[in-house]
Motif scaffolding. Structure first.
Motif, short mmCIF file in Angstrom:
data_model
loop_
_atom_site.label_atom_id
_atom_site.label_comp_id
_atom_site.label_asym_id
_atom_site.label_seq_id
_atom_site.Cartn_x
_atom_site.Cartn_y
_atom_site.Cartn_z
N LYS A 90 0.82 -1.20 0.00
CA LYS A 90 0.00 0.00 0.00
C LYS A 90 0.85 1.25 0.00
O LYS A 90 0.45 2.29 -0.52
CB LYS A 90 -0.95 -0.02 1.19
CG LYS A 90 -1.99 -1.15 1.09
CD LYS A 90 -2.96 -1.11 2.23
CE LYS A 90 -3.97 -2.26 2.12
NZ LYS A 90 -4.94 -2.25 3.20
N SER A 91 2.04 1.18 0.57
CA SER A 91 2.91 2.34 0.59
C SER A 91 3.36 2.73 -0.81
O SER A 91 3.72 3.87 -1.06
CB SER A 91 4.12 2.09 1.48
OG SER A 91 4.88 1.03 0.99
N ARG A 151 12.56 6.78 -2.91
CA ARG A 151 12.82 6.46 -1.51
C ARG A 151 11.64 5.70 -0.91
O ARG A 151 11.82 4.76 -0.14
CB ARG A 151 13.07 7.76 -0.72
CG ARG A 151 13.34 7.55 0.76
CD ARG A 151 13.58 8.87 1.47
NE ARG A 151 14.83 9.47 1.03
CZ ARG A 151 16.02 9.22 1.56
NH1 ARG A 151 16.13 8.35 2.56
NH2 ARG A 151 17.10 9.81 1.10
N ARG A 152 10.42 6.10 -1.26
CA ARG A 152 9.26 5.42 -0.72
C ARG A 152 9.20 3.96 -1.17
O ARG A 152 8.72 3.09 -0.44
CB ARG A 152 7.97 6.12 -1.16
CG ARG A 152 7.78 7.52 -0.62
CD ARG A 152 7.45 7.53 0.84
NE ARG A 152 6.21 6.86 1.16
CZ ARG A 152 5.57 6.98 2.32
NH1 ARG A 152 6.06 7.76 3.27
NH2 ARG A 152 4.46 6.32 2.55
N VAL A 153 9.67 3.69 -2.37
CA VAL A 153 9.65 2.33 -2.89
C VAL A 153 10.53 1.40 -2.06
O VAL A 153 10.19 0.25 -1.82
CB VAL A 153 10.07 2.30 -4.37
CG1 VAL A 153 10.26 0.87 -4.87
CG2 VAL A 153 9.02 3.02 -5.23
N VAL A 154 11.67 1.90 -1.60
CA VAL A 154 12.64 1.02 -0.92
C VAL A 154 12.67 1.18 0.60
O VAL A 154 13.36 0.42 1.28
CB VAL A 154 14.08 1.25 -1.47
CG1 VAL A 154 14.14 0.92 -2.95
CG2 VAL A 154 14.55 2.68 -1.21
N SER A 207 17.19 -0.02 4.03
CA SER A 207 16.24 -0.05 2.93
C SER A 207 16.05 -1.45 2.38
O SER A 207 16.89 -2.33 2.55
CB SER A 207 16.73 0.87 1.80
OG SER A 207 17.99 0.43 1.31
N TYR A 208 14.93 -1.63 1.67
CA TYR A 208 14.70 -2.86 0.94
C TYR A 208 15.55 -2.88 -0.34
O TYR A 208 15.77 -1.84 -0.97
CB TYR A 208 13.24 -2.98 0.52
CG TYR A 208 12.27 -3.24 1.64
CD1 TYR A 208 12.44 -4.29 2.53
CD2 TYR A 208 11.13 -2.44 1.79
CE1 TYR A 208 11.52 -4.53 3.54
CE2 TYR A 208 10.20 -2.68 2.78
CZ TYR A 208 10.40 -3.73 3.66
OH TYR A 208 9.50 -3.97 4.65
N SER A 215 18.32 8.24 -2.90
CA SER A 215 16.98 7.68 -2.66
C SER A 215 16.93 6.86 -1.38
O SER A 215 15.87 6.35 -1.02
CB SER A 215 16.55 6.81 -3.84
OG SER A 215 16.51 7.56 -5.04
N GLY A 216 18.07 6.71 -0.71
CA GLY A 216 18.10 5.98 0.55
C GLY A 216 18.38 4.50 0.40
O GLY A 216 18.22 3.74 1.36
N SER A 217 18.82 4.07 -0.78
CA SER A 217 19.09 2.65 -0.99
C SER A 217 20.55 2.32 -0.68
O SER A 217 21.45 3.10 -0.96
CB SER A 217 18.78 2.27 -2.44
OG SER A 217 19.04 0.91 -2.68
N ASP A 218 20.77 1.14 -0.12
CA ASP A 218 22.14 0.68 0.14
C ASP A 218 22.90 0.42 -1.16
O ASP A 218 24.11 0.61 -1.22
CB ASP A 218 22.10 -0.63 0.94
CG ASP A 218 21.86 -0.40 2.42
OD1 ASP A 218 22.60 0.39 3.02
OD2 ASP A 218 20.92 -1.00 2.97
#
Length: 386
Positions: A2-3, A35-38, A202-203, A299-302
């Motif tokens: 949902k996010s 960023r919201r995706v991960v 993050s994912y 985006s905040g991803s590793d």
């Protein structure tokens, strides 16, 4: 999942911002959707709680495509009960649904006006009344808690939960697998709220989490397993498939069960953008940002995320074990189109019974008997059941 809808809404603002405010601001907003995706999100309160009758033990909820479903479900609520189990729909009109409560709510209990509708049903392993033990799986990110339900077979099942979920999501499948004589290892993984947190937290959408599942395979092999079945729910399906094509133990992986899986992330992001009537460039902008080193970091991803690597329809020739694919055509969050495409690409490997009516990861809840029979029959046909 949902996010991702929230992310898509932000993305619409991003595109408008790019046109109205200039490239720099627009680019910053596009990074925000990536960023919201991960980024793991807290559980969303998506359900109105209209009334609770402690005498009749019923609950009235705002009517949604989820709350109107037949079957057994759960509801996370703030207040005294914390989590309640929901039974049959007793009455419904255009705006509300009255359901039977399967968890006793005592008079005077405090119940919030909003809750989070859930397919988990079970939230703790003890509810299954099966022997189990908590174990830790050592990984490069740190120790990952897991639940082990032992059984006699040397074919083990490793279950992987989805995005925004926890290990409890997998508990519904343990009884049918255990009844087939199979040990079940229900794992956590990095950044899921139970496993270790990485620097960015993050994912990887499957591109990093598979390494933790691979370590779980190693654990199983060291403790008596000879063959491994992977079972993945939603994003856990993407993780299971990445494990299948990447694991150093690939020769021990004998089959895969997928429930409402993400088979191709591009399909998911584009479908949700279309549902919200957002411009076509939106999902591609987010994926492009996550695919480049400097924008992925912003985006905040590793790490960078290759959506080509995550497209298992395109990579279907790399698959080599039988797959049971369970996916409702009325999923609502992860469209079944990529699952059907995978079944069409590899009919020699993929068994995909048709399911309709159920929502995302709620096939067990909607039709437990048919879901259970599909798994039992497949395990027997493939020679996995004892």
């Amino acid at each position: 999942m949902k996010s991702l809808r929230h992310a898509a809404t932000i993305g619409a603002i991003a595109l408008a911002g790019a046109a109205a405010l200039g490239t720099a601001i627009g680019s910053a907003l596009v990074l925000k959707i990536a960023r919201r995706v991960v980024t793991p999100q807290p559980r969303l309160a998506d359900t109105d709680i209209l009334a609770v009758d402690t005498g009749a033990q019923t609950i009235e909820l705002g009517r949604t495509p989820d709350t109107e479903l037949p079957g057994r479900y759960g509801l996370f609520v703030d207040g005294t009960p914390g989590y309640v189990k929901l039974g049959a729909v007793l009455q419904a009109d255009a705006h509300r649904v009255r359901r039977k409560l399967l968890t006793q709510i005592e008079p005077g209990a405090q119940v919030a006006r909003r809750g989070a509708f859930s397919g988990y049903y079970y939230i703790a392993p003890g509810e299954l009344h099966l022997p189990y033990e908590p174990v830790l799986i050592g990984t490069s990110a740190g120790p990952c808690p897991a639940w082990l339900f032992p059984a006699a077979s040397t074919t083990w099942v490793i279950q992987v939960h989805g995005r925004g979920a926890t290990r409890a999501e997998c508990l519904r499948a343990v009884p049918v697998l255990h009844a087939a004589g199979l040990p079940v290892l229900v794992v956590s993984y990095r950044n899921d709220g139970e496993g270790p947190r990485t620097r960015a937290g993050s994912y990887g959408l499957g591109t990093t989490e598979w390494r933790d599942v691979d370590e779980a395979i190693g654990y199983a092999l060291r403790h008596g397993a000879e063959r491994i079945l992977l079972m993945g729910w939603s994003m856990g399906g993407a993780i299971a498939l990445q494990t299948l094509v990447s694991s150093a133990h690939d020769d021990r992986i004998a089959g895969v069960i997928l429930d409402s899986p993400v088979v191709d992330w591009r399909t998911v992001l584009r479908a949700q953008a279309r549902e919200l009537r957002l411009p076509d460039p939106l999902p591609q902008l987010a994926m492009d940002a996550l695919g480049q080193p400097w924008t992925a970091r912003l985006s905040g991803s590793d790490h960078t995320i290759s959506f080509d690597d995550l497209d298992m329809v395109a990579r279907s020739s790399e698959l080599g074990v039988p797959i049971l694919l369970l996916h409702s055509d009325d999923d609502g969050f992860v469209p079944s189109v990529a699952s059907h495409a995978l079944a069409k690409a590899r009919p020699d490997l993929v068994t995909m019974p048709v399911f309709t009516g159920a929502r995302h990861t709620k096939l067990w809840n909607y039709d437990q008997n048919r879901w259970t029979d599909a798994i039992t029959d497949w395990l027997g046909d493939q020679g996995f059941a004892d």
